[in-house]
Structure formats: structure tokens, C-alpha cells
Design an enzyme around this catalytic site. Structure first.
Site, PDB file in Angstrom:
ATOM      1  N   GLN A  84       0.525  -1.119   0.282  1.00 53.98           N
ATOM      2  CA  GLN A  84       0.197  -0.218  -0.118  1.00 53.98           C
ATOM      3  C   GLN A  84       1.231   0.876   0.024  1.00 53.98           C
ATOM      4  O   GLN A  84       1.411   1.881   0.928  1.00 53.98           O
ATOM      5  CB  GLN A  84      -0.846  -0.052   1.223  1.00 53.98           C
ATOM      6  CG  GLN A  84      -2.363   1.282   1.213  1.00 53.98           C
ATOM      7  CD  GLN A  84      -2.588   1.066   2.179  1.00 53.98           C
ATOM      8  OE1 GLN A  84      -2.276   0.274   3.248  1.00 53.98           O
ATOM      9  NE2 GLN A  84      -4.424   1.636   1.705  1.00 53.98           N
ATOM     10  N   ALA A 117       1.091   5.229  -1.414  1.00 48.03           N
ATOM     11  CA  ALA A 117       0.579   6.934  -0.370  1.00 48.03           C
ATOM     12  C   ALA A 117      -0.244   6.730  -1.267  1.00 48.03           C
ATOM     13  O   ALA A 117      -1.562   7.148  -0.593  1.00 48.03           O
ATOM     14  CB  ALA A 117       1.979   7.845  -0.913  1.00 48.03           C
ATOM     15  N   LEU A 169      -2.969   1.422  -4.060  1.00 50.92           N
ATOM     16  CA  LEU A 169      -2.965  -0.254  -3.985  1.00 50.92           C
ATOM     17  C   LEU A 169      -2.195  -0.931  -4.564  1.00 50.92           C
ATOM     18  O   LEU A 169      -2.624  -0.968  -5.865  1.00 50.92           O
ATOM     19  CB  LEU A 169      -3.700  -0.201  -3.931  1.00 50.92           C
ATOM     20  CG  LEU A 169      -3.873  -1.566  -2.091  1.00 50.92           C
ATOM     21  CD1 LEU A 169      -3.290  -1.139  -1.118  1.00 50.92           C
ATOM     22  CD2 LEU A 169      -5.031  -1.951  -1.897  1.00 50.92           C
ATOM     23  N   VAL A 170      -1.107  -1.689  -4.734  1.00 50.10           N
ATOM     24  CA  VAL A 170      -0.043  -2.692  -5.426  1.00 50.10           C
ATOM     25  C   VAL A 170      -0.167  -3.656  -5.559  1.00 50.10           C
ATOM     26  O   VAL A 170      -0.396  -4.451  -4.869  1.00 50.10           O
ATOM     27  CB  VAL A 170       1.050  -2.021  -5.657  1.00 50.10           C
ATOM     28  CG1 VAL A 170       2.027  -2.932  -6.818  1.00 50.10           C
ATOM     29  CG2 VAL A 170       1.288  -1.125  -6.211  1.00 50.10           C
ATOM     30  N   LYS A 225      -1.446  -1.578 -10.520  1.00 50.47           N
ATOM     31  CA  LYS A 225      -1.309  -0.933  -9.719  1.00 50.47           C
ATOM     32  C   LYS A 225      -2.864  -0.134  -9.537  1.00 50.47           C
ATOM     33  O   LYS A 225      -3.127   0.554 -10.566  1.00 50.47           O
ATOM     34  CB  LYS A 225      -0.463   0.557 -10.543  1.00 50.47           C
ATOM     35  CG  LYS A 225      -0.047   1.599  -9.287  1.00 50.47           C
ATOM     36  CD  LYS A 225       0.756   2.465  -9.325  1.00 50.47           C
ATOM     37  CE  LYS A 225       0.617   4.037  -9.282  1.00 50.47           C
ATOM     38  NZ  LYS A 225       2.435   4.516  -9.102  1.00 50.47           N
ATOM     39  N   ASP A 280       8.602  12.489  -8.615  1.00 52.69           N
ATOM     40  CA  ASP A 280       8.907  11.466  -7.415  1.00 52.69           C
ATOM     41  C   ASP A 280       9.979  10.646  -6.585  1.00 52.69           C
ATOM     42  O   ASP A 280      10.015   9.714  -6.502  1.00 52.69           O
ATOM     43  CB  ASP A 280       7.349  10.729  -7.058  1.00 52.69           C
ATOM     44  CG  ASP A 280       6.736  10.568  -5.651  1.00 52.69           C
ATOM     45  OD1 ASP A 280       7.623  11.317  -4.672  1.00 52.69           O
ATOM     46  OD2 ASP A 280       6.322   9.216  -5.401  1.00 52.69           O
TER      47      ASP A 280
HETATM   48  N1  ATP Z   1       6.326  -3.415 -11.499  1.00 49.67           N
HETATM   49  C1  ATP Z   1       6.494  -3.873 -10.478  1.00 49.67           C
HETATM   50  N2  ATP Z   1       7.296  -4.680  -9.776  1.00 49.67           N
HETATM   51  C2  ATP Z   1       7.517  -4.748  -8.758  1.00 49.67           C
HETATM   52  N3  ATP Z   1       6.619  -4.240  -7.349  1.00 49.67           N
HETATM   53  C3  ATP Z   1       6.067  -3.115  -7.874  1.00 49.67           C
HETATM   54  C4  ATP Z   1       6.352  -2.915  -9.401  1.00 49.67           C
HETATM   55  N4  ATP Z   1       5.523  -1.162  -9.383  1.00 49.67           N
HETATM   56  C5  ATP Z   1       5.060  -1.107  -7.860  1.00 49.67           C
HETATM   57  N5  ATP Z   1       5.924  -1.711  -7.132  1.00 49.67           N
HETATM   58  C6  ATP Z   1       5.846  -1.619  -6.089  1.00 49.67           C
HETATM   59  O1  ATP Z   1       4.658  -1.352  -5.121  1.00 49.67           O
HETATM   60  C7  ATP Z   1       5.145   0.173  -4.858  1.00 49.67           C
HETATM   61  C8  ATP Z   1       4.237   1.002  -4.845  1.00 49.67           C
HETATM   62  O2  ATP Z   1       4.184   1.412  -6.037  1.00 49.67           O
HETATM   63  P1  ATP Z   1       4.560   2.488  -6.472  1.00 49.67           P
HETATM   64  O3  ATP Z   1       5.218   3.389  -6.234  1.00 49.67           O
HETATM   65  O4  ATP Z   1       4.039   2.596  -7.878  1.00 49.67           O
HETATM   66  O5  ATP Z   1       2.552   3.451  -5.908  1.00 49.67           O
HETATM   67  P2  ATP Z   1       2.938   4.767  -5.174  1.00 49.67           P
HETATM   68  O6  ATP Z   1       4.043   4.649  -4.107  1.00 49.67           O
HETATM   69  O7  ATP Z   1       1.647   4.480  -3.858  1.00 49.67           O
HETATM   70  O8  ATP Z   1       2.069   5.505  -5.544  1.00 49.67           O
HETATM   71  P3  ATP Z   1       2.806   7.161  -5.684  1.00 49.67           P
HETATM   72  O9  ATP Z   1       4.014   7.266  -5.593  1.00 49.67           O
HETATM   73  O10 ATP Z   1       2.264   7.454  -6.693  1.00 49.67           O
HETATM   74  O11 ATP Z   1       1.397   7.266  -4.600  1.00 49.67           O
HETATM   75  C9  ATP Z   1       7.060   0.391  -4.814  1.00 49.67           C
HETATM   76  O12 ATP Z   1       7.278   0.816  -3.809  1.00 49.67           O
HETATM   77  C10 ATP Z   1       7.305  -1.305  -5.437  1.00 49.67           C
HETATM   78  O13 ATP Z   1       7.828  -1.523  -3.698  1.00 49.67           O
HETATM   79 MG    MG Z   2       5.990   4.721  -4.710  1.00 44.07          MG
END
Ligand code: ATP
Ligand code: MG
Lengths: 272, 371
Positions: free
Chosen positions: A23, A25, A28-29, A55, A168
Site C-alpha cells: 500500500q 501513498a 494499492l499495488v 497499480k 517523485d
Molecule cells: N512493476 C513493479 N514490479 C514490482 N514491484 C512494484 C512494481 N510497481 C510497484 N511495485 C511495488 O509497489 C510499491 C508502490 O508502487 P508505486 O510507487 O508505483 O505506488 P505509490 O507509491 O503508491 O504511488 P504514488 O507514489 O503515485 O502514490 C513500490 O514501492 C514497489 O515496492
Molecule cells: Mg511510490
């Protein structure tokens, strides 16, 4: 309390098995074994294609719905566009598979590989893991770490020389992947705040944000880490590929601006 | 492992008393705090014996200038100290130390208060303890709410920072790249000529409640940092158009005219969304699920509500905020943070009590924690 968000995602993606990876920020991934449009049989012939990342940017209840819809849509689109541009430039990043901007869903290739402690191989997790090892003092500043930072600096330079701004840069948003020779290679992710600009100011702020993230998150060795980052950044500007394209002039402009941005940070008035 | 906080205890005395003086902006505050021997905990918490404050209020459309603010503080400082001691029922000889704000803040007001601190220290033969204003907010917030290791959103007239503790420092993960949130609100209040009583942000909040239309404004989050000067310039321009009647702004959907209330509403929704977002970014980054809001703008209920909504969606998330006694600048937080410092043997010699307008949160060595 994230169950209801998972349920929302499941509703948008019926019959797709989802398991939560992180999860972040905004998003949800999830990890899944299902590809949105290729059949299972056709996938057998693809290497490294049994796992995919979804994502999902859920609606944020704290934001006014108008702001929320606008942000989700624009960031999802920005992220997908940036990814496809990066792959054209062969800058390591996940492959874009599909996008649903209204629902805030991006389907992409899986990158990295779990660390020894089972965590995702982000730069952050890796450095934190190194810090916890017995011989951390030497491990944390080894040649391997130096190479990784030089490599990251070079990647950011490539972005900037193509007038692309990540927006970012943190150690969470850089994944590490082992290539065939066992060398760690950096993969950039998370492009929701990306933009396009050739202005030294925008490049400098991009670098400054990362520099500060390293300082606060990996404070013990932050000085040398940031030095390596900038060295990698420098070297790429002065490389054969970019020297003829005004690389050194752009470098001077950006670094000068970076100094201004840093000073602004330190000198910012704290008056009410 | 925990830090021994009683190495410097006076023999035979089972508690400590500290006086704190704050005057870094337009408020002068004095407080007396009591710590009993031993670690601070829910069963051995700090005791607020008094917390007295006076605010320098300026007419609508005007900000507070350093010289006038310093004069206000000089006029009030003796009365407020006397009050604080009286309410606490202690006298100078009962105290262990005199704590004062060493920065960051406005130069002249800081200086007018440190002179009082130095005088008391000489008069009563007590050590001085210089305190970083931001650390005062953080430590008081932790003490009052019991939040152990939160991500801190520090939002006030002069500061906008997202902070988390690591390795004996409060580290800044995100902050404004230009103006502070409170400054942005205050300046917009001046544009609208909103009264400064009790404070401009409060009045914007009340007007925002009556706003109906959301005007699109720039949304400028940069990683864990944010920028607000462009938003202010944009909304100031809209306000000018509204007042002048030339090209008055209208709502995109209904065509209805945009009111001052709508502008307040839009400004709040946009700025606070950005603040909540960078807080959530820092939480995800450091893998924490606790938030503590401190600083004057932290008393804004809409901001608290939005933060609550964010935290609800995070696993095990919790939010902590204090009321205006503690989140608006006050003397008690200076006394509390100063006393923690004193209990680890950190005091300031007279020559080392010069105040500084710029004093970053991460410059302070947090000797009283080692988790
Ligand atoms: N293509 C990928 N392969 C493997 N792990 C990933 C991938 N994309 C994201 N992750 C995992 O999911 C986490 C969160 O992804 P991401 O940074 O894209 O989202 P977020 O931080 O919630 O987004 P945002 O910064 O836009 O809020 C990453 O730190 C990583 O650990
Ligand atoms: Mg991120």
C-alpha cells in the site's frame, strides 16, 4: 482497514486474482498471474511473464470529489505515457500492459526480485537491509552500492536530457533488478507526478527531492550516496552520446540551479 | 534501551520544574511544567502547572511586523511570567531551569523574550536551555497525545514540514519549497480583508464552511514536498477579479458567481489535500501508521477531518492532534522540550543564548531518545 479498497479493486477487475504487494501513498499495488489480453498458452513463450503488477489508485475520501477525479485520471494517464516513452528510450522501467484511467488502473510488468528478507527489492529496502547486517559499515559503502548509485544518477541524467522529469524520486520508487551477470540494475517506477520540461529549475527540483529523500531515509551515509548520484549524473551528461547534444552546457545550468534550490531550502524565511 | 533521564537530578528532589518562554512570532507564552523522576509514560506523564499566553492582534488587512510584535512582547513578558508562576503556585527558587525559544522565528520578538530569560537566569541563578521551536511542538504533541513514533505534520504560520524520527534526529521528509501554509492563508485573508481575530486561518475556515463551488486551482505536490506560492498568486488574482467586477469568476458548471466563501473553500480543499497527500507519502515511505498534527494550522478541523479520512484507509492507522492550548504557539511546549534537554545535561552558557531566525528541525540532536 484496507479490505474495502481491495474489494473496490476486485469489483473493477472481476475474476482477476489479486494479492496485495504494497500500500503505497496513492496506490494499492497488486500482483497477479493473469494477463489482461493474452491467453495463458501464448504467455508460455514469453520469458519472465508469469507475474504482473496492477497499480490501482482508489478514490481518496479526504479529497473533494472534483479534485479527486481529476487527479486520479491525470496521474494515471501521465504514468502510462511516461512508461511508454521510457521503454522507447530503453530506460529500464516496467512495461506498460494496459490502462483504465477513469478507474485509475494500470497493468504493468513485474520488476525486481524479493530480497533475502522477503521484501521488495526497492533501493530503500535494500539499503535498510544492508544497514542491519553485521558488517554493515563496509557493506553500506561497498563498490556494489557505489555502482548502483552511479547507475541511478546516469538514469536520471538520461531522463533529464530527454526533457523528462520524474517528479517523485525517492528510494522507494527505484527498484533493483539483478541482470544476467549478477549486477544490480536500477529500474524506475511510479510516474504519477511526472512531467516534461527542459528547464534547469524543474530538473534541479527533481534532483533536490531525491537528495533530500536520501538524506532523511539513509542519513548515515547520505553524503557519499548523494555524491555518487551526482557523479553518475555528471558522467552521463559528458558521455559520448550526449556531449554533442549540449550535455555539458545543460549540466552546468542544472547544477547551478540545484545550488540555488538548496540555498532556498536553507534560507527560506520561517516568518509568520 | 532507554536514555537515563535522571543523571542530573538534584539530590533529594523527586521532581523537576521548568519555566518556558516562547515569543518567536505574534504570541508570547509562558508555562511551567513538572516532570517526576523516571521515564515519562502514561502513568508518569508531564504535568502542566500553567500555560499563559497573549496574542498580538493587528487590524484586518495587516500582518504583524517584527518591531511592533517585539514591543508587544516586551510590554507583556513580565506580567505573563508573574501570572504563570502564580497559577503554577511556584516561585523562582523552586525551578530547575529557564527554557526559551532560540529559533526559528522573527528576530526582534525572539530577542525581546530571550532578554527576559537571561535576566531570570541571573536573578535566580538558574541554567538556561535554548529550545528549537519545532522540537517544542513535536515533543509536546507526543507527550499530550501519547503517540510514540508518529509521522509529524508540522503546519504553522512559518513552517510546513513532514517529519519523522530516526537515529536521534527529527528528520524532514517533506516540506514547502516556498511559503508556509499559515503564511499562505494569512496573506489570502489580508487580500479578502478578513479580521485577524482570533486568527486569520480560523476565519477562513468559518467562511469556507459556507462555500459551495470548488474553483480549480493548481495542485503542486512534488514528491514529498509541495509548493504554494503559485496557488496563492492564482487565487489572489481571482479575488481581485471578483472585487473589481471586471471578468468576475463564475462556477464552470452552474454559471453562478464565485463568492469569497467559495474561494476560501477552494483554497482550503486544495491546500489541505496536498498536506494530507504528502503526509501519506511520508507514512508509506517510512512505513509508519501514526500521524501527529502540530502547529497552529493543526487546529483546523477540516484538516483534521481530512487526515482522519486518510488514516482510516491505512492498515492500523491512527491520528493524533492537540487542541489550541498546545498546537498554537505556547510556553509550555518550550518548558517541556527544554526540560527533556536539561535532563540529559544540555544547557546553554550565557554566551551561547543568541537566537537565530533560521534553525532547522534536523539540526537538533535528540539526546533524550535513542529508539
Ligand atoms: N512493476 C513493479 N514490479 C514490482 N514491484 C512494484 C512494481 N510497481 C510497484 N511495485 C511495488 O509497489 C510499491 C508502490 O508502487 P508505486 O510507487 O508505483 O505506488 P505509490 O507509491 O503508491 O504511488 P504514488 O507514489 O503515485 O502514490 C513500490 O514501492 C514497489 O515496492
Ligand atoms: Mg511510490
Amino acid at each position: 482497514m484496507t479490505d474495502h479498497i481491495v474489494a473496490q479493486a476486485q469489483k473493477i477487475l472481476p475474476n482477476i486474482p489479486l494479492s496485495v504487494v504494497s500500500q503505497g501513498a496513492e496506490a494499492l499495488v497488486f500482483q497477479t498471474g493473469t494477463h489482461p489480453y493474452c491467453s495463458e498458452e501464448s504467455l508460455i513463450h514469453l520469458s519472465n511473464a508469469s507475474t504482473f503488477i496492477i497499480k490501482y489508485r482508489p478514490p481518496k475520501p479526504y479529497r473533494h470529489p472534483k479534485i479527486d477525479k481529476q487527479i486520479t485520471k491525470s496521474r494515471t494517464i501521465a504514468e502510462a505515457k511516461f512508461m511508454s516513452k521510457l521503454s522507447k528510450l530503453s530506460i529500464p522501467s516496467p512495461d506498460l500492459i494496459s490502462i483504465d484511467s477513469i478507474n485509475g488502473v494500470i497493468w504493468m510488468g513485474y520488476k525486481g526480485k524479493p530480497l533475502a528478507n522477503g521484501e521488495i527489492s526497492s533501493l530503500k529496502n535494500w539499503l535498510w537491509w544492508l544497514e542491519k547486517q553485521d558488517d554493515s559499515a563496509s557493506l553500506c559503502v561497498s563498490d556494489v552500492v557505489e555502482k548502483v548509485f552511479l547507475n541511478i544518477g546516469a538514469l536520471i541524467a538520461k531522463l533529464h536530457l530527454n526533457e523528462m522529469i520524474h517528479g517523485d524520486l525517492t528510494s522507494s520508487n527505484i527498484l533493483l533488478e539483478e541482470n544476467h551477470d549478477g549486477v544490480f540494475e536500477a529500474v524506475l517506477i511510479d510516474f504519477g507526478l511526472s512531467s516534461y520540461s527542459g528547464l534547469p529549475e524543474d530538473k534541479a527540483v527533481d534532483l533536490y527531492v531525491l537528495e533530500r529523500a536520501v538524506l532523511s531515509t539513509h542519513s548515515v551515509h547520505s553524503e557519499i550516496y548523494n555524491e555518487w548520484l551526482l557523479k553518475g549524473y555528471n558522467d552521463m551528461h559528458l558521455s559520448k552520446e550526449f556531449k554533442s547534444k549540449q550535455g555539458s552546457k545543460k549540466l552546468v545550468e542544472t547544477i547551478k540551479r540545484l545550488e540555488d534550490v538548496r540555498l532556498r531550502g536553507r534560507k527560506r524565511s520561517m516568518l509568520g | 534501551m532507554t536514555v537515563d533521564l535522571d543523571q542530573y537530578a538534584k539530590p533529594g528532589k523527586s521532581y523537576y520544574l521548568a519555566l518556558g518562554l516562547e515569543g518567536s512570532a505574534n504570541k508570547i507564552g509562558v508555562g511551567v511544567i513538572k516532570h517526576n523522576l523516571g521515564q515519562l509514560s502514561s502513568t508518569n506523564s508531564a504535568e502542566v502547572l500553567s500555560n499563559v499566553r497573549d496574542t498580538y492582534v493587528t487590524p484586518p488587512g495587516e500582518g504583524f511586523l517584527p518591531r511592533d510584535t517585539a514591543r508587544h512582547h516586551r510590554n507583556w513578558v513580565v506580567r505573563i511570567i508573574k501570572d504563570a508562576l502564580k497559577v503554577a503556585k511556584v516561585s523562582g527558587s523552586d525551578l530547575d531551569c529557564i527554557c526559551f525559544t532560540q529559533g526559528p522565528g522573527m528576530g526582534a520578538p525572539l530577542q525581546s523574550v530571550v532578554i527576559a530569560a537571561r535576566t531570570l537566569s541571573q536573578l535566580w541563578d538558574l541554567p538556561l536551555v535554548g529550545v528549537n521551536h519545532c522540537i517544542g511542538h513535536i515533543e509536546m504533541g507526543r507527550e499530550i497525545t501519547g503517540a510514540q513514533n508518529p509521522v509529524v505534520l508540522y503546519v504553522s504560520g512559518g513552517n510546513t514540514q513532514v517529519i519523522a524520527y530516526s537515529r536521534q534526529r527529527y528528520r524532514i521528509f517533506g516540506e514547502t519549497l516556498d511559503i508556509a501554509i499559515g503564511n499562505c492563508l494569512d496573506r489570502f485573508a489580508r487580500t479578502l480583508k478578513i479580521p485577524n481575530i482570533p486568527f486569520p486561518g480560523y476565519n477562513i475556515e468559518q467562511m469556507a464552511k459556507k462555500g459551495k463551488h470548488l474553483v480549480p486551482l493548481p495542485y503542486t505536490v512534488k514528491g514529498m514536498d509541495l509548493s504554494m506560492s503559485g496557488i496563492l498568486a492564482h487565487i489572489d488574482q481571482l479575488a481581485k477579479q471578483m472585487f473589481s467586477g471586471k471578468k468576475p469568476p463564475v462556477d464552470e458548471e452552474t454559471g453562478e458567481p464565485i463568492t469569497a466563501e467559495d474561494l476560501c473553500f477552494s483554497l482550503q480543499e486544495t491546500l489541505y489535500s496536498m498536506l494530507v497527500e504528502i503526509t501519506e507519502r511520508a507514512m508509506a515511505h517510512v512505513q509508519s501508521n501514526q500521524v501527529l498534527i502540530v502547529g497552529g494550522v493543526g487546529s483546523n478541523l477540516r484538516l483534521q477531518e481530512m487526515m482522519q479520512l486518510m488514516v482510516q484507509d491505512r492498515k492500523g492507522g491512527s491520528i493524533h492532534a492537540t487542541d489550541e492550548r498546545f498546537c498554537i504557539d505556547n510556553g509550555i511546549m518550550i518548558a517541556h522540550a527544554g526540560l527533556l534537554s536539561y535532563r540529559t545535561g544540555q544547557t546553554n552558557e550565557l554566551w551561547n543564548t543568541v537566537c537565530t531566525q533560521r534553525y532547522r528541525t534536523d539540526e537538533v540532536f535528540v539526546k533524550w531518545r535513542d529508539d
